[in-house]
Design an enzyme around this catalytic site. Structure first.
Site, PDB file in Angstrom:
ATOM      1  N   PRO A   2       2.676   3.896  -1.728  1.00 47.61           N
ATOM      2  CA  PRO A   2       3.337   3.707  -0.434  1.00 47.61           C
ATOM      3  C   PRO A   2       2.340   3.188   0.603  1.00 47.61           C
ATOM      4  CG  PRO A   2       3.638   5.954  -1.243  1.00 47.61           C
ATOM      5  CD  PRO A   2       2.672   5.287  -2.152  1.00 47.61           C
ATOM      6  N   GLU A   3       2.711   2.125   1.283  1.00 46.52           N
ATOM      7  CA  GLU A   3       1.855   1.620   2.362  1.00 46.52           C
ATOM      8  C   GLU A   3       2.399   2.122   3.692  1.00 46.52           C
ATOM      9  OE1 GLU A   3       0.187  -2.182   2.247  1.00 46.52           O
ATOM     10  OE2 GLU A   3       0.373  -2.429   0.091  1.00 46.52           O
TER      11      GLU A   3
END
Ligand SMILES: [Zn+2]
Length: 306
Positions: A2-3
């Site tokens: 996840p960014e």
């Protein structure tokens, strides 16, 4: 992994359920994630109220006010949570259990990776369970004093937050000045800009028409002022992140949003993961190339990114 936009999407999904809620009970299904849980983790959380759910870089921060009389208890604390590579949260409400797709499938595999369950009393919702699921266990949770949070090793030295107006040409000029490092590496350096991941750097550089190989310092004037190109880059970074958050965060591999649906931003990539495809910029006849910089793939158009 996840960014930042995905983490912000998760925060927004959890916020209505967690803010103002009281933590009734915490179930820990194992002694550790990436790191051991803090001592008496569950007991220290139980009975506390979650005042706000914030975010710094890729950390979710639940603010827990201390007792009303400082003499009798610890002060304000922050429950810091990191999704790692594959962490996700699931929200379970009595009404939500009826949503098709949520309980319609066998879930033994998912439950096996349910490591932490926060049983909450939430305003408007009543009993809500917030379940942290993390098959690869690179995520972690810790409890920190609210004072001096920025000085804690997890947060000390983190660069500019790339959402909102704090990221502008002047701020980038201060950290890029005299830097010979390529733009790609400079933008991925967490000490300069916090939480900006590979996908979003590739996309922002394409939007700005700047090569990932260009030296960062070339965008700063000799007087230390930002060039017009750097002002543009700052704006494109903010807009790229804002677009991704609006689209619900991109979803790659095993990442899912807080509500379990997949994000949509990946369908809008201009260059990321599009090696060999035509550049989507009008009137540009270039093709997307992939190069490796600092061990990460950079996707860019050599015709219009200079
Ligand atoms: Zn192009």
């Amino acid at each position: 992994m996840p960014e930042l936009p995905e983490v912000e999407t998760v925060r927004r999904g959890l916020q209505p359920f967690m803010e103002g809620a009281t933590i009734r009970h915490v179930a820990l299904n194992r002694p550790n994630l990436r790191f051991p849980f803090p001592e008496n983790f569950a007991a220290r959380l139980e009975g506390r109220r979650i005042e706000a759910l914030a975010r710094r870089a890729k950390y979710l921060l639940a603010h827990l006010p201390g007792a009303a009389t400082p003499a009798e208890a610890e002060g304000d604390e922050v429950l810091a949570m990191h999704l790692g590579m594959s962490g996700s949260f699931r929200i379970e409400t009595p009404a939500g259990s009826l949503v098709p797709g949520v309980f319609a499938h066998p879930r033994s595999d998912r439950q096996k990776h349910d490591h932490v369950v926060f049983h909450l009393d939430a305003p408007r919702w009543g009993a809500v369970d917030i379940v942290f699921n993390d098959p690869r266990r690179f995520g972690f949770m810790t409890l920190l004093p609210a004072v001096d949070l920025e000085a804690h090793p997890h947060f000390r030295g983190l660069g500019i937050e790339p959402t909102g107006n704090r990221l502008d040409g002047a701020a980038l000029a201060r950290v890029f000045r005299a830097k010979a490092a390529p733009l790609k590496a400079a933008l991925l350096d967490q000490r300069l800009v916090a939480g900006l991941g590979n996908i979003y750097v590739c996309e922002a550089l394409w939007r700005a028409g700047l090569s990932p190989r260009r030296a960062a310092g070339t965008l700063v004037g000799t007087d230390g002022a930002p060039t017009e190109a750097l002002e543009d880059l700052a704006r494109h970074i903010r807009e790229t992140i804002a677009d991704a958050i609006e689209a619900g965060g991109s979803s790659l591999r095993d990442y899912r949003q807080a509500d379990g649906t997949l994000g949509l931003f990946q369908h809008r990539f201009a260059v990321y993961d599009r090696e060999g495809e035509p550049c989507p910029r009008p009137a540009c006849h270039g093709r997307v190339e992939r190069i490796v910089q600092s061990g990460r793939s950079s996707f860019f158009c050599p015709a219009c990114q200079t």
